[in-house]
Write a protein that holds these residues in place. Structure first.
Motif, PDB file in Angstrom:
ATOM      1  N   GLN A 118       0.635  -1.228  -0.164  1.00  0.00           N
ATOM      2  CA  GLN A 118       0.044  -0.242   0.407  1.00  0.00           C
ATOM      3  C   GLN A 118       0.749   1.213   0.119  1.00  0.00           C
ATOM      4  O   GLN A 118       0.624   2.122  -0.745  1.00  0.00           O
ATOM      5  N   MET A 119       1.953   1.075   0.896  1.00  0.00           N
ATOM      6  CA  MET A 119       2.338   1.872   0.522  1.00  0.00           C
ATOM      7  C   MET A 119       3.682   2.723  -0.199  1.00  0.00           C
ATOM      8  O   MET A 119       3.363   4.016  -0.921  1.00  0.00           O
ATOM      9  N   LEU A 120       3.608   1.523  -1.224  1.00  0.00           N
ATOM     10  CA  LEU A 120       4.358   1.694  -2.802  1.00  0.00           C
ATOM     11  C   LEU A 120       3.088   2.408  -3.541  1.00  0.00           C
ATOM     12  O   LEU A 120       3.719   2.969  -4.762  1.00  0.00           O
ATOM     13  N   LYS A 121       2.431   2.156  -3.747  1.00  0.00           N
ATOM     14  CA  LYS A 121       1.526   3.105  -4.141  1.00  0.00           C
ATOM     15  C   LYS A 121       1.406   4.405  -4.436  1.00  0.00           C
ATOM     16  O   LYS A 121       0.850   4.957  -4.974  1.00  0.00           O
ATOM     17  N   LYS A 122       1.964   5.170  -3.136  1.00  0.00           N
ATOM     18  CA  LYS A 122       2.220   6.795  -2.819  1.00  0.00           C
ATOM     19  C   LYS A 122       3.420   7.213  -2.259  1.00  0.00           C
ATOM     20  O   LYS A 122       3.346   8.185  -2.869  1.00  0.00           O
ATOM     21  N   TRP A 123       3.809   6.527  -2.481  1.00  0.00           N
ATOM     22  CA  TRP A 123       5.551   6.721  -2.633  1.00  0.00           C
ATOM     23  C   TRP A 123       6.447   6.113  -2.920  1.00  0.00           C
ATOM     24  O   TRP A 123       6.378   4.585  -3.054  1.00  0.00           O
ATOM     25  N   HIS A 124       7.229   6.576  -3.197  1.00  0.00           N
ATOM     26  CA  HIS A 124       8.106   6.185  -3.540  1.00  0.00           C
ATOM     27  C   HIS A 124       8.934   5.201  -3.216  1.00  0.00           C
ATOM     28  O   HIS A 124       9.651   4.896  -1.759  1.00  0.00           O
ATOM     29  N   SER A 125       9.567   3.939  -3.755  1.00  0.00           N
ATOM     30  CA  SER A 125      10.067   3.242  -3.166  1.00  0.00           C
ATOM     31  C   SER A 125      11.782   2.370  -2.650  1.00  0.00           C
ATOM     32  O   SER A 125      11.730   2.509  -1.378  1.00  0.00           O
ATOM     33  N   VAL A 126      11.968   3.930  -3.129  1.00  0.00           N
ATOM     34  CA  VAL A 126      14.152   4.709  -2.203  1.00  0.00           C
ATOM     35  C   VAL A 126      13.212   5.191  -1.287  1.00  0.00           C
ATOM     36  O   VAL A 126      13.842   4.534   0.179  1.00  0.00           O
ATOM     37  N   ILE A 127      12.369   5.936  -1.507  1.00  0.00           N
ATOM     38  CA  ILE A 127      11.703   6.819   0.029  1.00  0.00           C
ATOM     39  C   ILE A 127      11.162   5.129   1.205  1.00  0.00           C
ATOM     40  O   ILE A 127      11.766   5.568   2.365  1.00  0.00           O
ATOM     41  N   VAL A 128      10.526   4.747   1.165  1.00  0.00           N
ATOM     42  CA  VAL A 128       9.586   4.031   1.725  1.00  0.00           C
ATOM     43  C   VAL A 128      11.137   3.188   1.993  1.00  0.00           C
ATOM     44  O   VAL A 128      10.998   1.811   3.249  1.00  0.00           O
ATOM     45  N   VAL A 129      11.476   2.452   1.620  1.00  0.00           N
ATOM     46  CA  VAL A 129      12.688   1.191   1.691  1.00  0.00           C
ATOM     47  C   VAL A 129      13.919   1.764   2.201  1.00  0.00           C
ATOM     48  O   VAL A 129      14.582   2.050   3.285  1.00  0.00           O
ATOM     49  N   GLY A 130      14.592   3.244   2.029  1.00  0.00           N
ATOM     50  CA  GLY A 130      15.292   4.086   3.131  1.00  0.00           C
ATOM     51  C   GLY A 130      14.946   4.279   3.969  1.00  0.00           C
ATOM     52  O   GLY A 130      15.171   4.294   5.125  1.00  0.00           O
TER      53      GLY A 130
END
Length: 310
Positions: free
Chosen positions: A182-194
């Protein structure tokens, strides 16, 4: 047409290189644990904090709003859960499996994650599995059995604790995948994983502070191996995978990332002389085929606009 072919080749090179680096980083970690006396806890903390911080700096350099995620309460709750349970869970259980066994087995057991996801969706959505999915699950079970026994029930070829950590690593990766969707639908993967890495690594600091370990001989080889795990096996591997999606479909990238367990097996045999019997090799093939079958199943159903992977 030439440009399209060139971009596709670029994407293939990126994803295969990234997956290979992921696999090799597991072998490098095995050397650190078993020859350099580095602990799994220490490496997890250092890897996650350094890699996560650099990813966030990279995102800021790309002018991404790295703090915007923290303005959404629901996303913050999901991020904390993702960081502490998903990201930290995956990292620690994977390295613990390597420390008590070997990188090849740990990587293959982690790759059982799609099977756990299928079972979870099957239970939640109350769907009966198709014949293809049932076959894939049975194939995964057979592969796991052959991997840890080499076809003989009288003796485990891999320590039981390593197998348990490896299975937990696959479960953690399944949670990681589902919790980040769900987060990856709204935020870039680099930000989420970082942020996930910084949160997980930061939280673990309170239990295992990343101070220099007195029992470790800090020679050049030790530092180079740590550098490889953090920079090449984490940062570069992740960024190459993310960038490859610009030129390939996400499913193609996921399928090609199956190079990771292959590179871990080959590196473990070639550099660390890890014994890998015939039936263990067959088990590795069974697990890899399982991942390919489930990924292709998901792709076909996605094309029909359905959310179920069963």
């Amino acid at each position: 047409m030439v440009a399209q072919v060139s971009n596709r080749i670029k994407g293939l090179i990126m994803v295969i290189t990234g997956a290979t680096l992921w696999g090799l980083s597991g072998t490098a970690a095995q050397v650190l644990f078993q020859e350099k006396q580095i602990t799994a806890e220490w490496l997890v903390v250092v890897r996650m904090i350094l890699a996560g911080s650099v990813l966030l700096l990279f995102a800021a350099y790309k002018r991404m709003a790295i703090f915007s995620l923290w303005t959404d309460i629901k996303s913050v709750v999901n991020l904390l859960l993702f960081g502490f349970v998903g990201m930290l869970g995956v990292q620690y259980t994977y390295f613990a499996s390597i420390a008590t066994g070997n990188a090849a087995t740990a990587t293959l057991l982690q790759y059982l994650a799609p099977v756990y996801i299928v079972i979870y969706v099957m239970v939640v959505q109350k769907h009966r599995p198709s014949k293809e999915v049932t076959f894939a699950i049975l194939l995964a079970l057979l592969g796991t059995f052959l991997l840890i026994t080499n076809g003989s029930t009288g003796e485990l070829k891999v320590s039981l604790i390593s197998v348990i950590w490896g299975i937990l690593s696959g479960v953690a990766l399944a949670f990681y995948t589902l919790s980040s969707a769900q987060m990856l639908k709204k935020w870039h993967s680099v930000i989420v994983v970082g942020w996930g890495m910084v949160i997980g690594g930061g939280g673990m600091c309170f239990i295992f502070p990343p101070f220099p370990l007195p029992s470790v001989h800090w020679d050049m080889e030790t530092w180079l191996l740590i550098l490889f795990v953090v920079v090449f096996g984490t940062l570069l591997a992740f960024l190459l995978f993310v960038e490859s999606i610009r030129y390939l479909s996400p499913t193609e990238s996921s399928l090609l990332s199956s190079v990771e367990p292959l590179s871990a097996v080959v590196a473990s045999i070639a550099f660390l002389h890890v014994p890998f019997g015939l039936f263990q090799t067959i088990g590795a093939v069974c697990i890899t085929v399982t991942v390919l079958l489930l990924s292709q199943k998901k792709e076909r159903q996605s094309s029909r606009s359905t959310t179920s992977i069963l």
